[in-house]
Scaffold this motif. Structure first.
Motif, PDB file in Angstrom:
ATOM      1  N   ASN A  90       0.860  -1.189   0.000  1.00  0.00           N
ATOM      2  CA  ASN A  90       0.000   0.000   0.000  1.00  0.00           C
ATOM      3  C   ASN A  90       0.892   1.233   0.000  1.00  0.00           C
ATOM      4  N   TYR A 101       0.337   5.174   0.931  1.00  0.00           N
ATOM      5  CA  TYR A 101      -0.539   6.237   1.426  1.00  0.00           C
ATOM      6  C   TYR A 101       0.166   7.543   1.104  1.00  0.00           C
ATOM      7  N   ASP A 122      -8.170  -9.523   8.010  1.00  0.00           N
ATOM      8  CA  ASP A 122      -7.684 -10.358   6.914  1.00  0.00           C
ATOM      9  C   ASP A 122      -7.974 -11.810   7.294  1.00  0.00           C
ATOM     10  N   SER A 155       3.317  -7.190   8.785  1.00  0.00           N
ATOM     11  CA  SER A 155       2.992  -5.879   8.217  1.00  0.00           C
ATOM     12  C   SER A 155       4.110  -4.883   8.547  1.00  0.00           C
ATOM     13  N   PHE A 204      -1.969   2.875  13.640  1.00  0.00           N
ATOM     14  CA  PHE A 204      -2.596   1.605  13.264  1.00  0.00           C
ATOM     15  C   PHE A 204      -3.519   1.241  14.418  1.00  0.00           C
ATOM     16  N   LEU A 250       2.745   3.615  14.318  1.00  0.00           N
ATOM     17  CA  LEU A 250       3.810   2.926  13.565  1.00  0.00           C
ATOM     18  C   LEU A 250       4.747   3.917  12.891  1.00  0.00           C
ATOM     19  N   HIS A 254      -8.693  -4.184  12.065  1.00  0.00           N
ATOM     20  CA  HIS A 254      -7.631  -3.169  12.097  1.00  0.00           C
ATOM     21  C   HIS A 254      -7.858  -2.128  11.019  1.00  0.00           C
TER      22      HIS A 254
HETATM   23  O1  AKG Z   1      -1.126   0.104   6.257  1.00  0.00           O
HETATM   24  C1  AKG Z   1      -1.229  -0.642   7.212  1.00  0.00           C
HETATM   25  O2  AKG Z   1      -0.514  -0.546   8.196  1.00  0.00           O
HETATM   26  C2  AKG Z   1      -2.322  -1.704   7.223  1.00  0.00           C
HETATM   27  C3  AKG Z   1      -2.592  -2.328   5.900  1.00  0.00           C
HETATM   28  C4  AKG Z   1      -3.700  -3.323   5.949  1.00  0.00           C
HETATM   29  O3  AKG Z   1      -4.408  -3.429   6.911  1.00  0.00           O
HETATM   30  C5  AKG Z   1      -3.950  -4.192   4.809  1.00  0.00           C
HETATM   31  O4  AKG Z   1      -3.295  -4.050   3.775  1.00  0.00           O
HETATM   32  O5  AKG Z   1      -4.840  -5.076   4.940  1.00  0.00           O
END
Ligand code: AKG
Length: 383
Positions: free
Chosen positions: A240, A242, A254, A267, A276, A306, A324
């Motif tokens: 990911n 951001y 998940d 992670s 988080f 984090l 989460h």
């Molecule tokens: O960006 C994060 O710390 C969490 C990512 C997440 O929860 C996911 O990819 O399912």
């Protein structure tokens, strides 16, 4: 191959010296900012690239400074085990990667990986709703039923990044037909998808096109597996990005069936710090102390601020019982580049449904985005 993809692979006229050190690699002189951001005193003069027909672009291999650091047990201190809430089992590395390595890896991955901004439709309460994923995503890997290998009669060269302890993905890390520029076509004998047991081709098993984990992420996967030292193996790497505090991921777990029971998910965070949050799924009638503890955890989320290099590993019943999220943070200040955060999760999908799901929601069918240093943002690639 689409018109857009074929333009990425136009051969360059100049020939460069080849180096036999990575999966279907090509060497070219290093012009990207990534090599200049490493901690090495002498920046590498050249880079190798990994080509695969499933990649929209050749993916640069990590410079030896990053590769070597990752392979040498980077975690500066032992993780903290967090099990003091119902059904929670976390390993918290603070950090997993030392700050300079985390910074270099962040810059490298942001520069080199293809990203997507996936849109899809879901049905909510009988109504079709269009979702714009509120972050950039990308994914590599394939579930347990398949693996990548190479054509039988192809010449194979060992890579620097092969981990003899690791079975999953091992066949993706052989290199073939070393090329002379990152723009060239991938070699004819690129790794192909085969059944993990029978070694017969399994392309038709998937509607999506699974992508082998490139060396820059595979080496990280190996480091993460080594750090937990409990035999956990991952076959998927989800990334990911951001871009600012506006990007987020909402509460979810998940816990899909395609991950098997009680999946372990690692992670890793790189770049800007973000909170988080974890909260227990609703449930429990508040009649016993245990139920009250659950109700409490559901009401008040746990917060992990984090930082770059930190890693959380979620284990055993965590996914089945906890949600989460990384909420939006409107107040984040700084330049667009400084606000960027990469999160990488390592997972193991056991059936093809997992592969379909991950490519649908992390690659989709939209354009590729690349980081543009000059503009300080992700930019959609055009023909
Ligand atoms: O960006 C994060 O710390 C969490 C990512 C997440 O929860 C996911 O990819 O399912």
């Amino acid at each position: 191959m689409s018109k857009r993809i074929s333009t990425f692979f136009q051969p360059l006229p100049s020939k460069k010296k080849l180096k036999p050190d990575a999966t279907t690699t090509a060497e070219s002189s290093s012009s990207s900012s990534s090599s200049s951001t490493t901690t090495t005193t002498v920046p590498p003069k050249s880079s190798t690239y990994t080509h695969h027909p499933s990649y929209p672009i050749p993916i640069r291999d990590p410079p030896s400074t990053i590769a070597t650091s990752l392979l040498s047990n980077p975690a500066p201190r032992a993780p903290k085990s967090i099990t003091n809430h119902p059904h929670l089992d976390l390993l918290y590395f603070q950090p997993f990667l030392p700050a300079p390595l985390a910074r270099d890896l962040f810059e490298f991955l942001r520069n080199e990986l293809p990203f997507y901004r996936v849109r899809y439709n879901i049905r909510r309460g009988g109504t079709e709703t269009s979702i714009n994923t509120p972050r950039y995503t990308t994914v590599f890997g394939v579930d347990d039923t398949s693996t990548f290998t190479t054509a039988k009669n192809s010449e194979s060269v060992s890579t620097n990044f092969k981990n003899p302890d690791t079975k999953a993905q091992e066949d993706t890390t052989t290199s073939h037909n070393l090329l002379d520029s990152p723009q060239q076509l991938p070699p004819a004998n690129s790794p192909i998808l085969v059944d993990s047991k029978t070694r017969t081709e399994t392309k038709s098993r998937y509607r999506c096109r699974p992508r082998p984990i490139p060396p820059c992420l595979d080496i990280l996967r190996q480091a993460v597996e080594k750090a937990t030292d409990d035999g956990t193996r991952y076959n998927f790497v989800l990334v990911n990005y951001y871009a600012t505090g506006d990007d987020s991921i909402s509460y979810h777990s998940d816990d899909e069936r395609f991950l098997g029971q009680n999946p372990t998910i690692a992670s890793l965070s790189l770049g800007a710090g973000r909170d988080f949050l974890l909260k227990h799924k609703p449930g429990g009638g508040s009649t016993t102390d245990a139920d009250r503890a659950i109700a409490n955890a559901a009401a008040k989320p746990l917060k992990f601020p984090l930082k770059s290099g930190d890693m959380l590993i979620m284990r055993s019943e965590t996914q089945a019982n906890w949600l989460h999220s990384v909420p939006k943070r409107k107040g984040l200040q700084g330049s667009a580049g400084a606000l960027g955060r990469i999160n990488i999760t390592f997972r193991r999908a056991v059936v093809p449904g997992g592969t379909e799901n991950y490519y649908r929601y992390n690659v989709g069918d939209g354009v590729v985005y690349r980081w543009k240093d000059e503009e300080g943002k992700m930019v959609a690639t055009t023909e």
